[in-house]
Design a protein around this motif. Sequence first.
Motif, PDB file in Angstrom:
ATOM      1  N   SER A   8     156.898  32.529 -25.396  1.00 45.07           N
ATOM      2  CA  SER A   8     155.948  33.590 -25.726  1.00 45.07           C
ATOM      3  C   SER A   8     154.937  33.818 -24.605  1.00 45.07           C
ATOM      4  CB  SER A   8     155.231  33.278 -27.032  1.00 45.07           C
ATOM      5  OG  SER A   8     154.446  32.120 -26.883  1.00 45.07           O
ATOM      6  N   LEU A   9     155.236  33.284 -23.409  1.00 43.70           N
ATOM      7  CA  LEU A   9     154.376  33.521 -22.256  1.00 43.70           C
ATOM      8  C   LEU A   9     155.175  34.164 -21.127  1.00 43.70           C
ATOM      9  CD1 LEU A   9     152.214  30.278 -21.843  1.00 43.70           C
ATOM     10  CD2 LEU A   9     151.471  32.513 -22.655  1.00 43.70           C
ATOM     11  N   GLY A  10     154.570  35.174 -20.526  1.00 39.91           N
ATOM     12  CA  GLY A  10     155.080  35.745 -19.293  1.00 39.91           C
ATOM     13  C   GLY A  10     154.024  35.476 -18.246  1.00 39.91           C
ATOM     14  N   TYR A  11     154.301  35.832 -17.011  1.00 41.91           N
ATOM     15  CA  TYR A  11     153.375  35.500 -15.934  1.00 41.91           C
ATOM     16  C   TYR A  11     153.171  36.708 -15.040  1.00 41.91           C
ATOM     17  CZ  TYR A  11     154.627  31.002 -17.760  1.00 41.91           C
ATOM     18  OH  TYR A  11     154.851  29.958 -18.625  1.00 41.91           O
ATOM     19  N   PRO A  62     156.204  39.006 -25.953  1.00 43.51           N
ATOM     20  CA  PRO A  62     157.139  38.766 -27.061  1.00 43.51           C
ATOM     21  C   PRO A  62     158.244  37.793 -26.634  1.00 43.51           C
ATOM     22  CG  PRO A  62     156.731  41.110 -26.788  1.00 43.51           C
ATOM     23  CD  PRO A  62     156.113  40.417 -25.602  1.00 43.51           C
ATOM     24  N   PRO A  63     158.821  37.076 -27.581  1.00 46.40           N
ATOM     25  CA  PRO A  63     159.895  36.128 -27.258  1.00 46.40           C
ATOM     26  C   PRO A  63     161.053  36.804 -26.535  1.00 46.40           C
ATOM     27  CG  PRO A  63     159.185  35.850 -29.526  1.00 46.40           C
ATOM     28  CD  PRO A  63     158.503  37.079 -29.006  1.00 46.40           C
ATOM     29  N   ARG A  64     161.660  36.079 -25.623  1.00 53.21           N
ATOM     30  CA  ARG A  64     162.774  36.575 -24.820  1.00 53.21           C
ATOM     31  C   ARG A  64     163.948  37.030 -25.688  1.00 53.21           C
ATOM     32  NH1 ARG A  64     164.786  33.499 -19.535  1.00 53.21           N
ATOM     33  NH2 ARG A  64     162.564  33.156 -19.537  1.00 53.21           N
ATOM     34  N   ALA A  65     164.130  36.420 -26.831  1.00 51.80           N
ATOM     35  CA  ALA A  65     165.249  36.744 -27.715  1.00 51.80           C
ATOM     36  C   ALA A  65     165.239  38.218 -28.151  1.00 51.80           C
ATOM     37  CB  ALA A  65     165.232  35.842 -28.940  1.00 51.80           C
ATOM     38  N   LEU A  66     164.080  38.855 -28.159  1.00 53.44           N
ATOM     39  CA  LEU A  66     164.005  40.268 -28.559  1.00 53.44           C
ATOM     40  C   LEU A  66     164.807  41.167 -27.625  1.00 53.44           C
ATOM     41  CD1 LEU A  66     160.272  40.732 -29.618  1.00 53.44           C
ATOM     42  CD2 LEU A  66     162.285  40.528 -31.080  1.00 53.44           C
ATOM     43  N   SER A  67     164.977  40.762 -26.373  1.00 50.82           N
ATOM     44  CA  SER A  67     165.736  41.595 -25.433  1.00 50.82           C
ATOM     45  C   SER A  67     167.243  41.437 -25.617  1.00 50.82           C
ATOM     46  CB  SER A  67     165.361  41.251 -23.989  1.00 50.82           C
ATOM     47  OG  SER A  67     165.768  39.941 -23.681  1.00 50.82           O
ATOM     48  N   GLN A  68     167.657  40.480 -26.451  1.00 49.52           N
ATOM     49  CA  GLN A  68     169.075  40.217 -26.664  1.00 49.52           C
ATOM     50  C   GLN A  68     169.642  40.940 -27.885  1.00 49.52           C
ATOM     51  OE1 GLN A  68     170.642  38.319 -24.327  1.00 49.52           O
ATOM     52  NE2 GLN A  68     168.644  38.304 -23.334  1.00 49.52           N
ATOM     53  N   GLU A  69     168.747  41.537 -28.681  1.00 47.47           N
ATOM     54  CA  GLU A  69     169.183  42.174 -29.918  1.00 47.47           C
ATOM     55  C   GLU A  69     168.742  43.634 -29.950  1.00 47.47           C
ATOM     56  OE1 GLU A  69     167.531  39.863 -33.099  1.00 47.47           O
ATOM     57  OE2 GLU A  69     168.211  37.997 -32.207  1.00 47.47           O
ATOM     58  N   PRO A  70     169.633  44.545 -30.340  1.00 43.69           N
ATOM     59  CA  PRO A  70     169.276  45.968 -30.408  1.00 43.69           C
ATOM     60  C   PRO A  70     168.547  46.301 -31.716  1.00 43.69           C
ATOM     61  CG  PRO A  70     171.578  45.688 -30.971  1.00 43.69           C
ATOM     62  CD  PRO A  70     171.057  44.324 -30.610  1.00 43.69           C
ATOM     63  N   ASN A  71     167.390  45.704 -31.935  1.00 47.21           N
ATOM     64  CA  ASN A  71     166.666  45.919 -33.188  1.00 47.21           C
ATOM     65  C   ASN A  71     165.468  46.844 -33.038  1.00 47.21           C
ATOM     66  OD1 ASN A  71     164.854  44.317 -31.854  1.00 47.21           O
ATOM     67  ND2 ASN A  71     165.010  42.580 -33.244  1.00 47.21           N
ATOM     68  N   GLY A  72     165.295  47.439 -31.854  1.00 44.56           N
ATOM     69  CA  GLY A  72     164.196  48.372 -31.655  1.00 44.56           C
ATOM     70  C   GLY A  72     162.887  47.719 -31.252  1.00 44.56           C
ATOM     71  N   GLY A  95     150.355  50.272 -18.022  1.00 42.44           N
ATOM     72  CA  GLY A  95     151.734  50.095 -18.472  1.00 42.44           C
ATOM     73  C   GLY A  95     152.518  49.083 -17.668  1.00 42.44           C
ATOM     74  N   VAL A  96     151.856  48.057 -17.173  1.00 44.06           N
ATOM     75  CA  VAL A  96     152.549  47.024 -16.401  1.00 44.06           C
ATOM     76  C   VAL A  96     153.231  46.071 -17.385  1.00 44.06           C
ATOM     77  CG1 VAL A  96     152.274  45.133 -14.758  1.00 44.06           C
ATOM     78  CG2 VAL A  96     150.894  47.217 -14.507  1.00 44.06           C
ATOM     79  N   PRO A  97     154.572  45.994 -17.353  1.00 43.68           N
ATOM     80  CA  PRO A  97     155.272  45.143 -18.318  1.00 43.68           C
ATOM     81  C   PRO A  97     155.292  43.676 -17.895  1.00 43.68           C
ATOM     82  CG  PRO A  97     156.858  46.280 -16.950  1.00 43.68           C
ATOM     83  CD  PRO A  97     155.498  46.756 -16.525  1.00 43.68           C
ATOM     84  N   VAL A  98     155.157  42.801 -18.880  1.00 42.70           N
ATOM     85  CA  VAL A  98     155.284  41.361 -18.662  1.00 42.70           C
ATOM     86  C   VAL A  98     156.278  40.834 -19.692  1.00 42.70           C
ATOM     87  CG1 VAL A  98     154.083  39.135 -18.748  1.00 42.70           C
ATOM     88  CG2 VAL A  98     152.976  41.106 -17.675  1.00 42.70           C
ATOM     89  N   TYR A  99     157.327  40.184 -19.189  1.00 42.43           N
ATOM     90  CA  TYR A  99     158.394  39.629 -20.019  1.00 42.43           C
ATOM     91  C   TYR A  99     158.228  38.119 -20.129  1.00 42.43           C
ATOM     92  CZ  TYR A  99     160.804  44.079 -19.285  1.00 42.43           C
ATOM     93  OH  TYR A  99     161.136  45.400 -19.249  1.00 42.43           O
TER      94      TYR A  99
END
Length: 120
Positions: A8-11, A62-72, A95-99
């Motif tokens: 749950s942390l990005g950098y 958000p958790p990395r797993a969210l990018s693995q599922e097409p749930n919106g 709008g700088v994204p952090v994953y």
Amino acid sequence: MNNQQEESLGYLKVKVSTARGAIPLENATVRVRAEGAGNTGAIYSLETDSNGLTDILPLPAPPRALSQEPNGSVPYSLWEISVFCDGFISAIFSGVPVYAGITSIQNATLVPIPEGFLPS
């Protein structure tokens, strides 16, 4: 720190320079805050080193797993970065994204304030 907390942390690291990126700017102030309507969250403040770089800033994402599922669900958090340095025109990046688990690098090239410039 357990695996869930780590995910749950990005950098974020910011590189501040001038002359089209050729000259790093030392002692620039970088402020980072979460984007969003009515956001009253924390504002992080950093300064650049002699290489024009900030320390790496851990930020909620958000958790990395969210990018693995097409749930919106959006798999990243959005941040606003403001950069200030004496003698230079300030810059704001929205709008700088952090994953989660990834270090994002934001380049900020500042332009010197023209001689004789008088702000209105």
